[in-house]
Each structure stands twice: as structure tokens, then as C-alpha cells.
Design a protein around this motif. Structure first.
Motif, short mmCIF file in Angstrom:
data_model
loop_
_atom_site.label_atom_id
_atom_site.label_comp_id
_atom_site.label_asym_id
_atom_site.label_seq_id
_atom_site.Cartn_x
_atom_site.Cartn_y
_atom_site.Cartn_z
N LYS A 1 0.84 -1.20 0.00
CA LYS A 1 0.00 0.00 0.00
C LYS A 1 0.87 1.25 0.00
O LYS A 1 0.62 2.21 -0.76
CB LYS A 1 -0.92 0.01 1.22
N LEU B 1 2.37 1.71 -3.53
CA LEU B 1 1.40 2.16 -4.54
C LEU B 1 1.05 3.64 -4.38
O LEU B 1 0.93 4.37 -5.37
CB LEU B 1 0.14 1.31 -4.47
N LEU C 1 2.90 6.14 -10.05
CA LEU C 1 1.64 5.44 -9.78
C LEU C 1 0.71 6.26 -8.90
O LEU C 1 -0.52 6.19 -9.03
CB LEU C 1 1.92 4.09 -9.11
N ILE D 1 -3.51 6.36 -8.63
CA ILE D 1 -4.14 5.56 -7.58
C ILE D 1 -4.67 6.47 -6.49
O ILE D 1 -3.91 7.19 -5.83
CB ILE D 1 -3.15 4.54 -7.00
N VAL E 1 -6.13 2.69 -1.69
CA VAL E 1 -5.77 1.27 -1.61
C VAL E 1 -6.47 0.69 -0.39
O VAL E 1 -6.28 1.18 0.73
CB VAL E 1 -4.24 1.08 -1.49
N THR F 1 7.10 -5.93 -6.08
CA THR F 1 6.81 -4.54 -6.45
C THR F 1 7.15 -4.26 -7.91
O THR F 1 6.46 -3.50 -8.57
CB THR F 1 7.58 -3.56 -5.55
N TYR G 1 4.31 -3.00 -10.39
CA TYR G 1 4.57 -1.74 -11.10
C TYR G 1 4.38 -1.92 -12.61
O TYR G 1 3.65 -1.16 -13.26
CB TYR G 1 5.99 -1.30 -10.77
N ILE H 1 0.61 -2.60 -13.55
CA ILE H 1 -0.29 -1.44 -13.48
C ILE H 1 0.01 -0.45 -14.59
O ILE H 1 -0.91 0.14 -15.18
CB ILE H 1 -0.21 -0.77 -12.09
#
Length: 502
Positions: free
Chosen positions: A22, A25, A31, A35, A38, A137, A141, A144
Motif C-alpha cells: 500500500k 502504490l 503510480l 491511484i 488502496v 513490487t 509496477y 499497473i
């Protein structure tokens, strides 16, 4: 487009990973623009509702489902179904895009019900296997970014995932891929072997876009990365005193791939700081202690490489003063990290996750999120002042403080290298001579004993200079490339050794 990500897994099995994911992100500079929220069930305040209704309602509100399937199946309800499987099924029913990551490769010890859930998911969508948080991660990454790209919302992709213009697989150096495979396999159990093709390796590392190498691939494995990214280099200077001003005592700019840059920048520093040679009590090789911990220097340099802003026209700068070492990195800390938090346990939020992943696999990065704490501890262990972490304008700066420790039983060697190009006997040559005092050794053993990982660095800075000075010679001179080739001291080398013994 704003995403609401639902993280699904067995909570107890991935308690730390869920929180760190979390933070990653929301904290990633790129990102974080897309976003908005989360969701973690454990962070939800108490409600007057049944727990299963709550988390399933949250699944329906999400725009992206991210599932971590590990070894445990978790708590089962009256029908024998876990919350993780309920969440996956609800996301499927609601046609919510799903990203699935399978943790670990030991399917024998995996819960039978979890194995069935993984099989069910594999029938419906692509899933990726991961074994550590760094790889995790990196995969998240890349996934996404790919998701956003297919949605058509990316105008300018993040630097490391952007396709490099006018490049092809021919720009990737096969020898460097082979070296990486050997290194990653030995250090991290990387699943691909040396016979793997360039394309399969880059695909596995998420470094291709439609068959074309992306920026991260070029910086890591190209024959000439600076042809495509001029400022992707490290500038190293040694100053006469405590002030940054010209003329410098010495100055070098290191290009090449990122692994080479890390090795060369470290050697630049180690060749110019004080070190002591101890007595040869337990082996034929005298122990050498540097006034700055070599591992801390390496960690600071690699940190700058992994986290720098490659869109900046600036370069990483290594500045050595008489009282300190400063490493300047173009870029800023993520908003979710503070300078104070760097001294504590904190999530890993690399600016360039795909670059960081390859550095981790080759063990240039030891463990995700531990770099700054490692630097602090190494300096403390040597009795040095605590390092400083600062944001100076548009650069993040790490400062290590120097200190000369003298001991009556040791001989101090003080700054013998002013310019490694012109200095006839540089410190790397001295290391090679001491190493070969008692026995002839092959290049692989020599690299291991010297703590080197990159063959090109070893050959350029250690082996070839010692050969040129005729301090060492080959044991099989008529077959220079023989796999049984070793190196030994010459008479000239032994005379030099005697001169430099304590």
C-alpha cells in the motif's frame, strides 16, 4: 483516471507485505498520480455489519483487484470457502480487472485449497510468480503501467518503462546478459540459465515493450547506454579540502551500464581514502581496513542509481572531501517518505522499480527498504558519525563522514592514488599483488576474493594494470584464453611486494 485498488490475500501470511505494498502504490511518484485509494480490510474501522458483507462490498467499489496467493488458504466459513477466494470470485462476477501474483515456487507445501484457487485463476487470466518483495513490487509496477497504457490514459509513461527510441535487441550486449544470469543465479537463484536468449531474459524481467527494449533495459544491458541517455552517468571528483571548488585533485566521469558505474564509482572512492594494512597473522593475505565501510559506499552509490530521476539533465555526483563523502542524486524523496523515516523500518519505494529489481537480483541491492539503515549501521560499527540524509534543492544527498583510525600494529596507507590513469602503482594493483603472494589463482577466484562482481571492472582496473606493470604473469602464456588460466607473481612483482609489506 483514478484507481481504487483492493488488495486480497491471507492477512496473517502477508501482514507486512500488504502494508508495504500500500505504501509503495501510494508513494510512487508515477503510480500515485493514478491511484486514489488502496483498500486493506485490517485498516477498516469497526462496523455494525458482518465482516464478509463489508469486504465484498469493498471489492465491488474497487476498479482494480490485486491478489496475492501464497501457501496458506486462510480462515474458512461455514461453506469451507476463505475470504480470499470469496473476494476473487466477487471481482470476477463484477468484471473487475484482476492482477494475480503467486508467491513462491514450492507447490508441494502449498495448501491444497490454495492450489485449486490458483488453478482456477490460471484458467481465466495471466498470473506471475514472485518470491520476494523486490520482485513483487517490480511485477506490480509493470502490470499497473501496462493496465493504464491499455486504458489509454498514459501520455508520458514513467522513464524506466518507456520504450527507448531507435533501439532493438541488437543494442543489448549478450555478454552482459550472460554475466547477469551467472550473477543472479548464484546470488538469488534466478530461474533462467546462461543459455537463455536475450529476449527471454528481458521478457522475464519486464524489460521489453512489444519486443523493443525499454529504457531500463538499455541502461542495464546496452553496449553503449550513453548513446541513448547522455546524462545516465556518474561524475566523481576528489576535492583538495572541505570545499567544492576547482581545480579538483582528480575527476572522472564513468559511463557504461549501471553495474559498471556502481563498481567504478566505488573503486574511485576506495582508491582515495585512508586504509590500514594489518599483520598477516591468520593468512598470507594482509587484512585491509578502510576509513569508510566499502559496503556503505557501495550501498550509497547503488541507492543513487536506483532512485535517481533519469528525466533530469543532471547526473549522479560522487564528491570526496577531506572530511566527508557526498553522493548527490537528481530527484526527491516520495511524498510518503520523510528524512526521519529513512532511519527506521520503512517500505521500499524505488523511483525506478524495474532497474531496482535487476540490481537486487545481482545483489547490488541487499534487501528492499533496508539501504539507508544498512549505511547507518555500517558507519556506527566503524565508530563514525551517523550519516546525513538531506534534500538540497532538486537533489537527494547522502553524506558519510570520514575518520582516520590509527593503530600501532597497523601501517597506514594514505591516499596513494591521485589519478588512476597516470599513477603507476594504484591501490587495485597492490591488492592483486598481495592476493597472489602465496599461490597462483584463476580470475574467478581472484574476483571473489577481491569482492568484485563485474568482470569488465576487474580486468580494466585490476588485472590488466598489474600485467602491464609486469608484476604478474599468466601460467599458460601460450593459451591466454585457456579456462585453466591462472596468474602468479613475477620477480618484479615479488620485489614490489617486499617494498610494500609492513
Amino acid at each position: 483516471m483514478k484507481l481504487r485498488v483492493f488488495i486480497s490475500s491471507v492477512q496473517k501470511e502477508f501482514e507486512k507485505e500488504r502494508k508495504d505494498l500500500k505504501a509503495f502504490l501510494l508513494g510512487d511518484a508515477f503510480l500515485g498520480r493514478f491511484i486514489d485509494e488502496v483498500f486493506l480490510f485490517e485498516e477498516l474501522p469497526a462496523r455494525d455489519q458482518k465482516a464478509d458483507h463489508v469486504y465484498l462490498d469493498e471489492v465491488e467499489k474497487s476498479t482494480l483487484y490485486l491478489g496475492i496467493f501464497g501457501y496458506e488458504y486462510g480462515y474458512e466459513d461455514i461453506e469451507g470457502v476463505s475470504p480470499t477466494e470469496r473476494e476473487y470470485d466477487r471481482a470476477t462476477e463484477c468484471s473487475i480487472p484482476r492482477l494475480i501474483y503467486i508467491w513462491g515456487r514450492d507447490d508441494v507445501t502449498r495448501s491444497s485449497k490454495m492450489a485449486k484457487l490458483i488453478y482456477k485463476a490460471s484458467d481465466q487470466l495471466v498470473r506471475r510468480r514472485v518470491e520476494n518483495f523486490s520482485a513483487f513490487t517490480s511485477e506490480v509496477y509493470a502490470s499497473i503501467v501496462d493496465f493504464l497504457d491499455h486504458k489509454g490514459v498514459l501520455r508520458i509513461p514513467p522513464f524506466d518503462t518507456a520504450t527507448c527510441t531507435h533501439v532493438s535487441l541488437s543494442d543489448i550486449n549478450g555478454k552482459r546478459i550472460e554475466w547477469f544470469l551467472e550473477q543472479a543465479n548464484a546470488e538469488r537463484g534466478f530461474p533462467l540459465n546462461k543459455k537463455s536468449s536475450k529476449k527471454s531474459v528481458l521478457t522475464h524481467l519486464n524489460l521489453l515493450d512489444g519486443g523493443t527494449p525499454i529504457n531500463a533495459a538499455i541502461l542495464l544491458f546496452s553496449s553503449d547506454p550513453q548513446k541513448f541517455h547522455k546524462t545516465a552517468e556518474i561524475k566523481c571528483v576528489s576535492c583538495h579540502g572541505t570545499i567544492y571548488k576547482r581545480p579538483f585533485a582528480s575527476q572522472q566521469i564513468f559511463g557504461g551500464n549501471l553495474f559498471e558505474q556502481a563498481d567504478l564509482a566505488k573503486e574511485f572512492v576506495l582508491a582515495r581514502i585512508n586504509r590500514s594494512v594489518g599483520a598477516r597473522k591468520e593468512s598470507s593475505q594482509a587484512p585491509v581496513t578502510y576509513e569508510l565501510p566499502p559496503a556503505a559506499v557501495t550501498e550509497a552509490v547503488v541507492n543513487s542509481i536506483a532512485h535517481r530521476d533519469y528525466n533530469s539533465n543532471g547526473s549522479v555526483e560522487v564528491r570526496l572531501f577531506s572530511d566527508r563523502l557526498e553522493i548527490w542524486n537528481p530527484g526527491r524523496l516520495p511524498d510518503s517518505l520523510s528524512l526521519e523515516l529513512l532511519r527506521e523500518d520503512h517500505p521500499s519505494i524505488p523511483t525506478n522499480p524495474l532497474i531496482a529489481e535487476s540490481l537486487y537480483l545481482a545483489r547490488y541491492i541487499e534487501r528492499a527498504g533496508s539501504g539507508t539503515q544498512t549505511i547507518i549501521q555500517l558507519c556506527k560499527d566503524l565508530g563514525l558519525l551517523e550519516p546525513l540524509f538531506e534534500q538540497r534543492g532538486g537533489s537527494f544527498v547522502i553524506t558519510l563522514f570520514r575518520k582516520i583510525n590509527k593503530d600501532e600494529s597497523e601501517t597506514l596507507i594514505s591516499d596513494p592514488v591521485s589519478d588512476p590513469v597516470s599513477d603507476p602503482v594504484s591501490d587495485p594493483v597492490l591488492k592483486v599483488v598481495f592476493l597472489l603472494e602465496a599461490v597462483a589463482l584463476g580470475p574467478s577466484i581472484m574476483m571473489k576474493k577481491l569482492g568484485l562482481k563485474h568482470r569488465a571492472t576487474f580486468k580494466k582496473n585490476y588485472l590488466q594494470p598489474a600485467l602491464d606493470l609486469k608484476y604478474i604473469s599468466q601460467t599458460i602464456p601460450n593459451t591466454p584464453t585457456s579456462p585453466r588460466q591462472k596468474y602468479c607473481l613475477t620477480e618484479k612483482g615479488r620485489a614490489f611486494l617486499v617494498q610494500n609489506k609492513d
